[in-house]
Design a protein around this motif. Structure first.
Motif, PDB file in Angstrom:
ATOM      1  N   ARG A   2       0.850  -1.208   0.000  1.00 49.86           N
ATOM      2  CA  ARG A   2       0.000   0.000   0.000  1.00 49.86           C
ATOM      3  C   ARG A   2       0.875   1.245   0.000  1.00 49.86           C
ATOM      4  N   ARG A   3       1.940   1.208   0.776  1.00 43.56           N
ATOM      5  CA  ARG A   3       2.830   2.363   0.902  1.00 43.56           C
ATOM      6  C   ARG A   3       3.517   2.686  -0.426  1.00 43.56           C
ATOM      7  N   GLU A   4       3.801   1.671  -1.220  1.00 47.80           N
ATOM      8  CA  GLU A   4       4.481   1.863  -2.505  1.00 47.80           C
ATOM      9  C   GLU A   4       3.530   2.259  -3.637  1.00 47.80           C
ATOM     10  N   LEU A   5       2.228   2.012  -3.457  1.00 45.36           N
ATOM     11  CA  LEU A   5       1.277   2.222  -4.550  1.00 45.36           C
ATOM     12  C   LEU A   5       1.272   3.664  -5.051  1.00 45.36           C
ATOM     13  N   TRP A   6       1.093   4.631  -4.163  1.00 47.63           N
ATOM     14  CA  TRP A   6       0.976   6.030  -4.594  1.00 47.63           C
ATOM     15  C   TRP A   6       2.244   6.513  -5.310  1.00 47.63           C
ATOM     16  N   PRO A   7       3.449   6.292  -4.746  1.00 49.06           N
ATOM     17  CA  PRO A   7       4.662   6.716  -5.466  1.00 49.06           C
ATOM     18  C   PRO A   7       4.813   6.044  -6.832  1.00 49.06           C
ATOM     19  N   ASN A   8       4.437   4.767  -6.913  1.00 44.63           N
ATOM     20  CA  ASN A   8       4.499   4.081  -8.209  1.00 44.63           C
ATOM     21  C   ASN A   8       3.558   4.732  -9.212  1.00 44.63           C
ATOM     22  N   MET A   9       2.366   5.082  -8.753  1.00 41.22           N
ATOM     23  CA  MET A   9       1.387   5.685  -9.648  1.00 41.22           C
ATOM     24  C   MET A   9       1.765   7.129 -10.000  1.00 41.22           C
ATOM     25  N   GLN A  10       2.476   7.815  -9.121  1.00 39.89           N
ATOM     26  CA  GLN A  10       2.950   9.161  -9.436  1.00 39.89           C
ATOM     27  C   GLN A  10       3.905   9.146 -10.623  1.00 39.89           C
ATOM     28  N   LYS A  11       4.662   8.074 -10.754  1.00 34.05           N
ATOM     29  CA  LYS A  11       5.579   7.935 -11.893  1.00 34.05           C
ATOM     30  C   LYS A  11       4.794   7.801 -13.197  1.00 34.05           C
ATOM     31  N   VAL A  12       3.624   7.207 -13.127  1.00 29.76           N
ATOM     32  CA  VAL A  12       2.777   7.004 -14.297  1.00 29.76           C
ATOM     33  C   VAL A  12       2.058   8.300 -14.680  1.00 29.76           C
ATOM     34  N   ASP A  13       1.445   8.959 -13.675  1.00 33.48           N
ATOM     35  CA  ASP A  13       0.676  10.174 -13.943  1.00 33.48           C
ATOM     36  C   ASP A  13       0.715  11.088 -12.712  1.00 33.48           C
ATOM     37  N   PRO A  14       1.700  11.985 -12.661  1.00 32.76           N
ATOM     38  CA  PRO A  14       1.819  12.861 -11.490  1.00 32.76           C
ATOM     39  C   PRO A  14       0.659  13.845 -11.330  1.00 32.76           C
ATOM     40  N   ASP A  15      -0.074  14.109 -12.390  1.00 36.58           N
ATOM     41  CA  ASP A  15      -1.232  14.995 -12.269  1.00 36.58           C
ATOM     42  C   ASP A  15      -2.420  14.281 -11.634  1.00 36.58           C
ATOM     43  N   LEU A  16      -2.606  13.029 -11.976  1.00 40.47           N
ATOM     44  CA  LEU A  16      -3.709  12.249 -11.426  1.00 40.47           C
ATOM     45  C   LEU A  16      -3.398  11.761 -10.008  1.00 40.47           C
ATOM     46  N   PHE A  17      -2.111  11.576  -9.716  1.00 38.54           N
ATOM     47  CA  PHE A  17      -1.654  11.103  -8.406  1.00 38.54           C
ATOM     48  C   PHE A  17      -0.664  12.118  -7.834  1.00 38.54           C
ATOM     49  N   ASP A  69       1.460  14.748  -5.308  1.00 38.61           N
ATOM     50  CA  ASP A  69       2.091  14.619  -3.994  1.00 38.61           C
ATOM     51  C   ASP A  69       1.095  14.959  -2.908  1.00 38.61           C
ATOM     52  N   LYS A  70       1.130  14.193  -1.855  1.00 36.82           N
ATOM     53  CA  LYS A  70       0.316  14.473  -0.674  1.00 36.82           C
ATOM     54  C   LYS A  70       1.243  15.039   0.394  1.00 36.82           C
TER      55      LYS A  70
END
Length: 75
Positions: free
Chosen positions: A25-40, A42-43
């Motif tokens: 779970r902890r890795e999911l958001w950073p991984n998805m930020q690499k794909v689409d930083p606008d959709l995911f 930084d929090k």
């Protein structure tokens, strides 16, 4: 909370998971930020990231009828 952005994130995660190894779970958001930083974006806090991941998980389950699978003990 039902939101089009959560649905878009769920679709992106679902697609990403079909061609990548599972992650925590902890890795999911950073991984998805690499794909689409606008959709995911930084929090500002870990708590905000956890809430965002929870919303993506709920949207994914509602859309696909299944939970996102994380490695054992990392749900």
């Amino acid at each position: 909370e039902k939101s089009p952005v959560h649905d878009l994130r769920a679709i992106a995660v679902h697609t990403w998971l079909h061609s990548n190894d599972t992650c925590t779970r902890r890795e999911l958001w950073p991984n998805m930020q690499k794909v689409d930083p606008d959709l995911f974006p930084d929090k500002e806090t870990p708590g905000a990231t956890k809430i965002a991941v929870d919303r993506v998980n709920t949207a994914h389950e509602n859309r696909y009828g299944e939970s996102i699978e994380y490695p054992s003990g990392n749900n």
